[in-house]
Scaffold this active site. Structure first.
Site, PDB file in Angstrom:
ATOM      1  N   LYS A 141      13.177 -55.738 -81.501  1.00  0.00           N
ATOM      2  CA  LYS A 141      11.962 -55.656 -80.687  1.00  0.00           C
ATOM      3  C   LYS A 141      10.723 -55.763 -81.577  1.00  0.00           C
ATOM      4  CE  LYS A 141      14.223 -52.925 -77.097  1.00  0.00           C
ATOM      5  NZ  LYS A 141      14.504 -51.600 -76.494  1.00  0.00           N
ATOM      6  N   GLN A 174      12.996 -45.437 -77.183  1.00  0.00           N
ATOM      7  CA  GLN A 174      14.337 -46.033 -77.139  1.00  0.00           C
ATOM      8  C   GLN A 174      15.336 -45.020 -76.597  1.00  0.00           C
ATOM      9  OE1 GLN A 174      15.013 -49.220 -77.706  1.00  0.00           O
ATOM     10  NE2 GLN A 174      17.232 -49.059 -77.537  1.00  0.00           N
ATOM     11  N   ASP A 180       8.379 -50.089 -70.590  1.00  0.00           N
ATOM     12  CA  ASP A 180       9.794 -50.071 -70.199  1.00  0.00           C
ATOM     13  C   ASP A 180       9.943 -49.951 -68.686  1.00  0.00           C
ATOM     14  OD1 ASP A 180      12.026 -50.381 -71.706  1.00  0.00           O
ATOM     15  OD2 ASP A 180      12.000 -48.370 -72.552  1.00  0.00           O
TER      16      ASP A 180
HETATM   17  N1  GUN Z   1      18.357 -48.583 -74.569  1.00  0.00           N
HETATM   18  C1  GUN Z   1      19.094 -49.618 -74.112  1.00  0.00           C
HETATM   19  N2  GUN Z   1      18.337 -50.474 -73.400  1.00  0.00           N
HETATM   20  C2  GUN Z   1      17.088 -49.972 -73.405  1.00  0.00           C
HETATM   21  C3  GUN Z   1      15.849 -50.398 -72.823  1.00  0.00           C
HETATM   22  O1  GUN Z   1      15.742 -51.411 -72.140  1.00  0.00           O
HETATM   23  N3  GUN Z   1      14.791 -49.574 -73.068  1.00  0.00           N
HETATM   24  C4  GUN Z   1      14.894 -48.431 -73.784  1.00  0.00           C
HETATM   25  N4  GUN Z   1      13.802 -47.698 -73.943  1.00  0.00           N
HETATM   26  N5  GUN Z   1      16.009 -48.012 -74.331  1.00  0.00           N
HETATM   27  C5  GUN Z   1      17.106 -48.784 -74.128  1.00  0.00           C
END
Ligand code: GUN
Length: 284
Positions: free
Chosen positions: A50, A94, A117
């Protein structure tokens, strides 16, 4: 005839190139902050990807890495600090978080306008009401993939396997907004296979490798595999596996996403898009 294998990396490039072009015209760089707690290697890999993409599209990015025994109060304090900062437009925590933390409370602390998110209850609620919201990145990525194959989903029967807050529930809401007829199956569903056989669009977001067999798929259906389970092989190498038995499904489906190289890159691309949206509404 074999199914079309959808190139998620190519679609993601189109999205991130468009984001980068818009970023270049903004008066300042959008800022994305990522909080990661603990040392799960898969989560660290996702966060690195990311951050790398954020830098490529021209964002300012910061990663806050915290040990697994960090208190919830510490994380909430850091979120509040990021909420108050003018140079930060997007905040991503995350998941999963360690067990001492209440994920919903953590999500509720993120400023809804910086919730890139789309997991704050306000954004989740807006999505179900069809009003303007920051939309969770994985379901948004899946929808873009589906629409690259079927531009108009009106009347299509879409089946979503899995009902998590992060993928399954927002996926179903998005498909409903697109006028699809949506069925959601989950751990307590009695005959998931039977329901799947009626799906024009089948999205699996469960995390069980090989769950979806070729016999579950309607001929010519669009199959979206959100599963990413890391499976250790006999020789010690680790492979990422989807939920769908790919070699069977490709013989039946009309189009299918591979794992890796399908949904994953689109999740990241949609995070970039959300951060741009959040930045533009804050820059005004
Ligand atoms: N963990 C797995 N997929 C995601 C996501 O799309 N966002 C976040 N914040 N954590 C994740």
């Amino acid at each position: 005839m074999q199914a079309e294998v959808i190139d998620g990396r190519r679609l993601a490039r189109e999205v991130t190139d468009a984001v980068a072009a818009e970023v270049a015209r903004l008066p300042r760089k959008p800022g994305l902050a990522v909080i990661i707690v603990g040392d799960d290697p898969a989560s660290h890999l996702y966060v690195r990807n990311k951050v790398r993409t954020a830098e490529r599209v021209g964002f300012h990015s910061e990663t806050i890495r915290l040990p697994a025994d960090t208190s919830e109060a510490d994380v909430l304090g850091r979120i509040n600090w990021l909420n108050s900062r003018e140079d930060i437009d997007g905040i991503l925590v995350q998941l999963p978080l360690p067990p001492q933390m209440n994920t919903l409370r953590v999500m509720a602390t993120v400023d809804p306008g910086k919730d890139v998110d789309g997991l704050h209850a306000l954004n989740a609620g807006r999505l179900t009401q069809g009003s303007q919201a920051l939309i969770p990145c994985t379901p948004m990525g899946c929808l873009k993939i589906i629409k690259s194959v079927i531009p108009d989903l009106t009347g299509c029967h879409a089946v979503v396997i899995g009902a998590s807050n992060i993928v399954g529930k927002p996926m179903a809401a998005l498909l409903l907004e697109e006028n699809a007829t949506v069925t959601q199956t989950h751990i307590h569903t009695r005959d998931t296979q039977f329901i799947c056989r009626g799906a024009d669009i089948l999205v699996s977001a469960v995390g069980k490798p090989g769950l979806v067999r070729g016999t579950w798929i309607k001929p010519r259906a669009v199959v979206i595999d959100v599963g990413t389970t890391r499976v250790e092989q006999a020789d010690g190498t680790v492979l990422t596996k989807g939920d769908v038995e790919f070699d069977e499904a490709i013989k039946v489906a009309g189009a299918i996403t591979p794992v890796p190289g399908g949904v994953g890159p689109m999740t990241i691309a949609c995070l970039m898009e959300n951060t741009l949206i959040a930045a533009k509404s804050r820059i005004g």
